[in-house]
Motif scaffolding. Sequence first.
Motif, short mmCIF file in Angstrom:
data_model
loop_
_atom_site.label_atom_id
_atom_site.label_comp_id
_atom_site.label_asym_id
_atom_site.label_seq_id
_atom_site.Cartn_x
_atom_site.Cartn_y
_atom_site.Cartn_z
N GLN A 107 0.83 -1.21 0.00
CA GLN A 107 0.00 0.00 0.00
C GLN A 107 0.86 1.25 0.00
OE1 GLN A 107 -2.42 -0.60 3.44
NE2 GLN A 107 -3.93 -1.89 2.38
N LEU A 108 1.95 1.22 0.76
CA LEU A 108 2.86 2.37 0.77
C LEU A 108 3.50 2.60 -0.58
CD1 LEU A 108 4.58 1.90 4.25
CD2 LEU A 108 2.87 3.61 3.62
N VAL A 109 3.85 1.50 -1.27
CA VAL A 109 4.45 1.63 -2.60
C VAL A 109 3.48 2.29 -3.57
CG1 VAL A 109 5.27 0.34 -4.59
CG2 VAL A 109 6.08 -0.25 -2.31
N ILE A 110 2.20 1.87 -3.54
CA ILE A 110 1.19 2.47 -4.42
C ILE A 110 1.03 3.95 -4.12
CG2 ILE A 110 -1.27 2.45 -5.00
CD1 ILE A 110 -1.25 -0.57 -4.49
N LEU A 111 0.96 4.28 -2.83
CA LEU A 111 0.83 5.68 -2.44
C LEU A 111 2.04 6.50 -2.88
CD1 LEU A 111 -0.75 7.88 -0.97
CD2 LEU A 111 0.33 7.14 1.17
N GLN A 112 3.22 5.92 -2.73
CA GLN A 112 4.43 6.62 -3.13
C GLN A 112 4.46 6.85 -4.64
OE1 GLN A 112 6.78 7.87 -1.02
NE2 GLN A 112 7.63 8.86 -2.83
N ASP A 113 4.00 5.84 -5.40
CA ASP A 113 3.96 5.99 -6.87
C ASP A 113 3.03 7.15 -7.27
OD1 ASP A 113 5.71 3.93 -7.19
OD2 ASP A 113 4.17 2.41 -7.57
N LYS A 114 1.88 7.24 -6.58
CA LYS A 114 0.95 8.33 -6.89
C LYS A 114 1.57 9.69 -6.57
CE LYS A 114 -3.33 5.70 -6.29
NZ LYS A 114 -4.60 5.57 -5.55
N ILE A 115 2.25 9.76 -5.43
CA ILE A 115 2.91 11.02 -5.05
C ILE A 115 3.98 11.38 -6.06
CG2 ILE A 115 4.34 12.14 -3.31
CD1 ILE A 115 2.85 10.53 -1.19
N ASP A 116 4.78 10.38 -6.49
CA ASP A 116 5.83 10.65 -7.48
C ASP A 116 5.23 11.14 -8.79
OD1 ASP A 116 7.68 9.85 -5.62
OD2 ASP A 116 7.89 7.81 -6.40
N HIS A 117 4.09 10.53 -9.19
CA HIS A 117 3.43 10.93 -10.43
C HIS A 117 2.95 12.38 -10.34
CE1 HIS A 117 1.21 10.62 -14.14
NE2 HIS A 117 0.08 10.95 -13.53
N LEU A 118 2.36 12.75 -9.21
CA LEU A 118 1.91 14.13 -9.02
C LEU A 118 3.08 15.10 -9.04
CD1 LEU A 118 -0.82 13.68 -6.26
CD2 LEU A 118 -1.19 14.20 -8.67
N GLU A 119 4.20 14.71 -8.44
CA GLU A 119 5.37 15.57 -8.43
C GLU A 119 5.91 15.78 -9.85
OE1 GLU A 119 8.09 13.72 -5.76
OE2 GLU A 119 7.20 14.62 -3.96
N ARG A 120 5.89 14.71 -10.67
CA ARG A 120 6.35 14.85 -12.06
C ARG A 120 5.44 15.79 -12.84
NH1 ARG A 120 7.30 9.23 -11.46
NH2 ARG A 120 5.31 8.77 -12.50
N LEU A 121 4.11 15.63 -12.64
CA LEU A 121 3.17 16.51 -13.33
C LEU A 121 3.37 17.96 -12.90
CD1 LEU A 121 -0.15 14.43 -13.22
CD2 LEU A 121 1.36 14.80 -15.16
N LEU A 122 3.60 18.17 -11.60
CA LEU A 122 3.83 19.53 -11.10
C LEU A 122 5.09 20.13 -11.70
CD1 LEU A 122 2.91 21.79 -9.22
CD2 LEU A 122 4.19 20.70 -7.37
N ALA A 123 6.13 19.32 -11.80
CA ALA A 123 7.38 19.81 -12.37
C ALA A 123 7.20 20.17 -13.84
CB ALA A 123 8.47 18.75 -12.22
N GLU A 124 6.47 19.33 -14.59
CA GLU A 124 6.22 19.64 -16.00
C GLU A 124 5.39 20.90 -16.13
OE1 GLU A 124 4.40 16.20 -17.60
OE2 GLU A 124 6.19 14.94 -17.45
N ASN A 125 4.39 21.05 -15.27
CA ASN A 125 3.56 22.25 -15.31
C ASN A 125 4.38 23.50 -15.02
OD1 ASN A 125 0.72 23.45 -15.30
ND2 ASN A 125 1.49 24.12 -13.32
#
Length: 342
Positions: free
Chosen positions: A47-65
Amino acid sequence: MKISRQFTVFGSAIFCVVVFSLYLMLDHLQLDRIKNPINEERLQNGQLVILQDKIDHLERLLAENNKIIANIRDSVTNLRKSVNNDKGPLEAKNLSQGLVDLLPFAPIWVLIPSEDCQFSAQTYSKAADEVQMLDVYDMLSFDNPDGGVWKQGFDISYEENEWDQEPLQVVVVPHSHNDPGWLKTFDDYYRDQTQHILNNMVVKLHEDERRKMIWSEISYFSKWWNNIDIQKKDAVKKLIERGQLEMATGGWVMPDEANTHYFALIDQLLEGHQWLERNLGVKPKTAWAVDPFGHSPTQAYLFKQAGLSNMLIQRVHYSIKKHFATQKTLEFFWRQNWGFFF
């Protein structure tokens, strides 16, 4: 009697053995869970891995934005410097690679005449029949008179024999305005109403070649198109060729014009026009805007640049509509302040 007692004793013994075995099994599982909490740890770690993946994905989107915003900011800054220095038009980059491919890496330069960026400081000559909307706003009281049948203006009445000599001509324009989201979801509207409208449209237009229909929202039309057979698609193409079915505006939706950024207005218009070109070979010429909450000159300007030559608007303040009706100026050329005519 002895046999019955033996069976009873034997059955009781078996029952006790089964209960005791279950107790030992449950106790063993409990001890194993306490001594070896690996499974629970694996579950928690997953569960922590899934949550971490979602956080990493959001961080990548924020960086691209952030990169996109920075590129846009740099473009505006450079554009402002160029205009202030009177260096003339900026060099246009090749946009064939697409906006999505270029934005994250380098600022997009488009050919914008310098005078277009300075329209607010210019003065304009006014033609004899030209209407300046700012003057109209100052002129009107924006009151709410009770005008009879039409509550905000005119008392409409007629005599029973008024049309004896010359028949009254009534023009009926079957048209679409299907919001992708309002009281229902997109799919609910399509299932309950939109698909039936389009199916009946094909039948009724083929019954009488004098009948016509206009359709605006390509988001719904494309979904319907993907669900019909080849015969019905051919029938639709024939209706378009005969001029019975017209695609008006051709945007993905009928957008709000008051609070929508022009990027979104352009994006949804591109989406609809590209779909029409790929599937029907159609390029709209008329815009149909009957439900935006007010209308902006920016939208008219974008329509002009997209190749549309005229438009119908509906949601105008009743005082303005009454004024235009009185002055017989409900049909007009829309000229923006920066000098382009619709």
